[in-house]
Write a protein that holds these residues in place. Structure first.
Motif, PDB file in Angstrom:
ATOM      1  N   ALA A 267     -26.247  44.312  -7.308  1.00 43.90           N
ATOM      2  CA  ALA A 267     -25.252  43.798  -6.355  1.00 43.90           C
ATOM      3  C   ALA A 267     -25.350  42.287  -6.187  1.00 43.90           C
ATOM      4  CB  ALA A 267     -25.427  44.487  -5.001  1.00 43.90           C
ATOM      5  N   HIS A 268     -26.548  41.703  -6.351  1.00 41.19           N
ATOM      6  CA  HIS A 268     -26.726  40.264  -6.154  1.00 41.19           C
ATOM      7  C   HIS A 268     -26.378  39.446  -7.388  1.00 41.19           C
ATOM      8  CE1 HIS A 268     -30.305  41.778  -8.117  1.00 41.19           C
ATOM      9  NE2 HIS A 268     -30.625  40.549  -8.476  1.00 41.19           N
ATOM     10  N   LEU A 269     -26.066  40.112  -8.509  1.00 41.27           N
ATOM     11  CA  LEU A 269     -25.739  39.408  -9.757  1.00 41.27           C
ATOM     12  C   LEU A 269     -24.230  39.419  -9.970  1.00 41.27           C
ATOM     13  CD1 LEU A 269     -28.511  40.923 -12.069  1.00 41.27           C
ATOM     14  CD2 LEU A 269     -28.553  38.727 -10.858  1.00 41.27           C
ATOM     15  N   ARG A 270     -23.611  38.252  -9.874  1.00 38.74           N
ATOM     16  CA  ARG A 270     -22.170  38.164 -10.069  1.00 38.74           C
ATOM     17  C   ARG A 270     -21.861  38.151 -11.565  1.00 38.74           C
ATOM     18  NH1 ARG A 270     -19.275  35.943  -5.730  1.00 38.74           N
ATOM     19  NH2 ARG A 270     -17.466  36.069  -7.095  1.00 38.74           N
ATOM     20  N   ILE A 404     -18.387  47.988  -6.181  1.00 36.12           N
ATOM     21  CA  ILE A 404     -18.051  47.202  -7.368  1.00 36.12           C
ATOM     22  C   ILE A 404     -17.279  45.942  -6.977  1.00 36.12           C
ATOM     23  CG2 ILE A 404     -16.677  47.174  -9.491  1.00 36.12           C
ATOM     24  CD1 ILE A 404     -17.368  50.134  -9.842  1.00 36.12           C
ATOM     25  N   LEU A 405     -16.311  46.087  -6.086  1.00 38.81           N
ATOM     26  CA  LEU A 405     -15.535  44.921  -5.656  1.00 38.81           C
ATOM     27  C   LEU A 405     -16.421  43.914  -4.917  1.00 38.81           C
ATOM     28  CD1 LEU A 405     -12.181  46.566  -4.498  1.00 38.81           C
ATOM     29  CD2 LEU A 405     -12.640  45.324  -6.606  1.00 38.81           C
ATOM     30  N   ASN A 406     -17.353  44.417  -4.108  1.00 40.08           N
ATOM     31  CA  ASN A 406     -18.274  43.496  -3.420  1.00 40.08           C
ATOM     32  C   ASN A 406     -19.093  42.700  -4.430  1.00 40.08           C
ATOM     33  OD1 ASN A 406     -17.411  44.344  -0.920  1.00 40.08           O
ATOM     34  ND2 ASN A 406     -19.111  45.751  -0.588  1.00 40.08           N
ATOM     35  N   ARG A 407     -19.554  43.368  -5.483  1.00 39.21           N
ATOM     36  CA  ARG A 407     -20.339  42.664  -6.508  1.00 39.21           C
ATOM     37  C   ARG A 407     -19.499  41.587  -7.187  1.00 39.21           C
ATOM     38  NH1 ARG A 407     -21.798  44.117 -12.455  1.00 39.21           N
ATOM     39  NH2 ARG A 407     -23.423  42.569 -12.820  1.00 39.21           N
ATOM     40  N   HIS A 408     -18.205  41.806  -7.305  1.00 44.76           N
ATOM     41  CA  HIS A 408     -17.313  40.834  -7.944  1.00 44.76           C
ATOM     42  C   HIS A 408     -16.777  39.796  -6.959  1.00 44.76           C
ATOM     43  CE1 HIS A 408     -17.431  43.822 -11.135  1.00 44.76           C
ATOM     44  NE2 HIS A 408     -16.800  42.989 -11.930  1.00 44.76           N
TER      45      HIS A 408
END
Length: 445
Positions: A267-270, A404-408
């Motif tokens: 989650a912390h890797l864009r 998924i959207l949060n990660r992006h």
């Protein structure tokens, strides 16, 4: 009473010693506060020591530069607390947690902005009991003053929102005075930890419940096939088909759980790959045409741009739009139509030229009641449990979409009117190159 006169006959070391004595209260308070924060785990040892050293140097420099502002200072008198002392206020303002300084009578001497945020009624010079109506904390303050030992207590606040706190009450004896002349109350927010614990407990309970149902069905049919239906080919074929469906359901649930775990792990890797949302959406819509035909639903795709480039993971974004379109086809098939709209929207940051790509999936089914909308992206939350299971849903689809959207760096918005369908909109920030290219195209046109 002996006094030190700051005149020409006084030696320089004596003047420095007198100025150091003026600053000793602040140094004692700062030392105790940092010791409490280090002991509670709010700060690590090295940052704690560095911060205390900086404050100590600043206080000593201030004392040295004060010069001869005050001509005399009693040698033997203990320092007296002053409400709103600027140096004490500055020390508390640098604390990462809410901190309140009280005198031995329970009146507020100083506090930082974080303390004012959790207890807005706190006023300097007023009793803390007027603003902090928490019996556990007030009792711990009384015990700390009476015993001279630190106290820890946890409490729960329901207003304005549910929050858990730990209060650490530390009495401080000034210049050897007894009972303590100062009491520091530091608050540590336990809400994130408690919510994680609750989420973990809910997740385990929900996952075990979801797996228990198909496992029970499989066990029952296996027992039947080994018993009364052993020689019944018709029943055997029917039971095997049901067992296959239940096994598939467990497989989908496990796959979704593993996918969710992988997404949370990263989650912390864009993502940093440029992908085209228009091409992804057209590919997803084409792959779901068979399901749409089986359910008698028409899929329409409209876009205001030939290309919408974002930084993302292609497989994860395809998973997002597959889930959104599949939900529309499964639960809103009665509307006979699903519209997909891709567009570009400027955000509220015109100076930075920030823009978003919007992908809206709209169905014309029965819609969703307003009370369900805030919880749709929770794990295992379903509007209709029986309908979801009948459609093969695991209750994790929208949770995957949200993560998924949060990660992006994006988000999901949901709008629905009962009886008029629902619209699920994915917001994703456009890549910088795409923003510049689209801006130039707009200026030329």
């Amino acid at each position: 009473m002996t006094a030190i006169h700051d005149n020409g006959d006084e030696t320089r070391p004596a003047r420095w010693l007198a100025r150091f004595r003026r600053a000793r209260l602040v140094l004692i308070v700062a030392g105790v506060v940092f010791a409490v924060l280090w002991e509670s785990g709010a700060l690590a040892a090295i940052p704690t020591l560095a911060a205390f050293t900086i404050i100590a140097v600043a206080v000593l420099l201030r004392a040295v530069s004060a010069g001869t502002a005050s001509r005399t200072l009693p040698r033997d008198d203990a320092p007296r607390l002053r409400v709103g002392d600027p140096v004490v206020e500055a020390v508390l303002a640098g604390m990462p947690d809410p901190v309140v300084a009280l005198d031995r009578n329970g009146d507020v001497v100083a506090l930082n902005a974080r303390a004012s945020a959790i207890a807005p009624a706190l006023r300097r010079g007023e009793p803390v009991s007027l603003a902090l109506r928490v019996p556990e904390v007030l009792d711990s303050i009384r015990r700390a003053v009476a015993t001279g030992s630190s106290q820890r207590v946890e409490f729960f606040e329901r207003v304005p929102v549910d929050r858990w706190y730990e209060a650490i009450v530390t009495p401080i004896a000034l210049a050897g005075a007894s009972p303590p002349g100062l009491v520091l109350v530091a608050f540590h927010d336990l809400t994130p930890l408690r919510r994680v614990e609750e989420m973990r407990a809910d997740f385990i309970a929900n996952a075990s419940h979801e797996l228990r149902t198909p496992l029970a069905a499989l066990s029952g049919f296996i027992e039947t096939l080994r018993g009364s239906a052993r020689e019944d080919p018709v029943a055997r074929e029917r039971f095997l088909a049901i067992m296959q469906a239940q096994a598939n359901r467990m497989a989908r649930l496990i796959d979704d759980l593993l996918s969710l775990s992988r997404i949370e792990l990263n989650a912390h890797l864009r993502p940093d790959n440029q992908v085209d949302l228009v091409a992804i959406m057209r590919q997803v819509a084409d792959s779901l045409q068979t399901l749409a035909r089986d359910r008698g639903v028409e899929i329409g795709v409209k876009t205001t741009a030939d290309r919408l480039t974002v930084l993302g993971d292609r497989d994860e974004l395809m998973r997002v739009f597959e889930n959104l379109i599949e939900n529309a086809l499964k639960y809103a098939a009665s509307g006979k139509k699903v519209d997909i709209m891709l567009s570009m929207l400027s955000t509220e940051e015109p100076a930075r030229g920030a823009r978003e790509a919007l992908v809206a999936v709209r169905d014309y089914g029965p819609g969703i009641a307003p009370e369900h909308l805030p919880r749709l992206t929770e794990r295992f939350y379903r509007v209709d449990v029986s309908e979801s299971r009948a459609q093969g849903g695991t209750g994790l689809g929208l949770a995957l979409v949200k993560h998924i959207l949060n990660r992006h760096g994006g988000r999901l918005t949901i709008a629905s009117v009962p009886g008029k369908g629902a619209t699920f909109t994915a917001h994703l920030p456009l890549a910088a190159a795409a923003t510049i290219e689209n801006s130039r195209a707009a200026s030329i046109s």
